[in-house]
Design a protein around this motif. Structure first.
Motif, PDB file in Angstrom:
ATOM      1  N   VAL A  49       0.840  -1.204   0.000  1.00  0.00           N
ATOM      2  CA  VAL A  49       0.000   0.000   0.000  1.00  0.00           C
ATOM      3  C   VAL A  49       0.874   1.253   0.000  1.00  0.00           C
ATOM      4  N   MET A  52       2.409   1.770  -3.418  1.00  0.00           N
ATOM      5  CA  MET A  52       1.405   2.246  -4.368  1.00  0.00           C
ATOM      6  C   MET A  52       1.031   3.703  -4.095  1.00  0.00           C
ATOM      7  N   GLN A  53       1.011   4.098  -2.818  1.00  0.00           N
ATOM      8  CA  GLN A  53       0.706   5.487  -2.484  1.00  0.00           C
ATOM      9  C   GLN A  53       1.836   6.422  -2.906  1.00  0.00           C
ATOM     10  N   THR A  59      -6.381   5.838  -4.545  1.00  0.00           N
ATOM     11  CA  THR A  59      -6.502   5.273  -3.200  1.00  0.00           C
ATOM     12  C   THR A  59      -7.436   4.075  -3.168  1.00  0.00           C
ATOM     13  N   THR A  62      -5.405   1.193  -4.366  1.00  0.00           N
ATOM     14  CA  THR A  62      -4.378   0.904  -3.372  1.00  0.00           C
ATOM     15  C   THR A  62      -4.929   0.067  -2.232  1.00  0.00           C
ATOM     16  N   HIS A  63      -6.034   0.493  -1.657  1.00  0.00           N
ATOM     17  CA  HIS A  63      -6.602  -0.237  -0.524  1.00  0.00           C
ATOM     18  C   HIS A  63      -7.226  -1.565  -0.954  1.00  0.00           C
TER      19      HIS A  63
END
Length: 161
Positions: A49, A52-53, A59, A62-63
């Motif tokens: 995560v 990716m952030q 988002t 990502t989550h």
């Protein structure tokens, strides 16, 4: 009568001492596997995560990827812990596969919508803040999520027939 029961219990414990130690070690190893696997799943999913952030990905994606990765690792950890205790995992995996197939067939229509939402999130042809027109309705996209999209300030085109 009570001293006989205690004597029988002591005899059984002495006769089965090796078996008890073997099961205790296997159960301890399974619990340790679960603990380490849980920690590893959290660390790995958190690291993915964060990566990716830092690459400024959406988002939602990502989550979503972090959650899928975490629970996939946890499924493997649970299967490994069950195998350590002595449960035959081959049949367990077959049951999970059959259940997945049954659920997939039952939700076939819904899964196609889910896949469409996933593709919208991954390829992002529509982003939050863009103006779009869909089926005679136009407005600014407020939210693009896995199972829904929301248009703020939607206006119907009544001139369309």
């Amino acid at each position: 009568m009570e001293p006989e029961i205690i004597t029988e219990a002591q005899t059984w414990l002495v006769n089965n001492q090796g078996l008890i130690i073997e099961y205790a070690v296997n159960i301890a190893a399974a619990l340790l596997t679960l603990l380490i696997g849980y920690i590893a799943a959290n660390l790995i999913s958190s690291a993915v995560v964060k990566v990716m952030q830092t690459r400024k990905l959406d988002t939602t994606v990502t989550h979503f990827v972090g959650s899928i990765l975490k629970y996939t690792i946890l499924v493997f950890v649970v299967i490994a812990a069950l195998g350590r205790v002595g449960v035959q995992t081959a049949s367990f995996v077959a049951i999970i596969g059959a259940a997945g197939l049954a659920i997939g067939l039952a939700l076939q229509g819904s899964l196609s919508n889910f896949a469409a939402g996933f593709l919208l999130i991954i390829f992002r042809p529509i982003k939050a803040g863009e103006f779009i027109e869909v089926a005679g309705t136009n407005g600014v996209v407020d939210l693009v999520a896995q199972l829904q999209g929301r248009i703020a300030e939607a206006q119907m085109d009544l001139n369309r027939a």
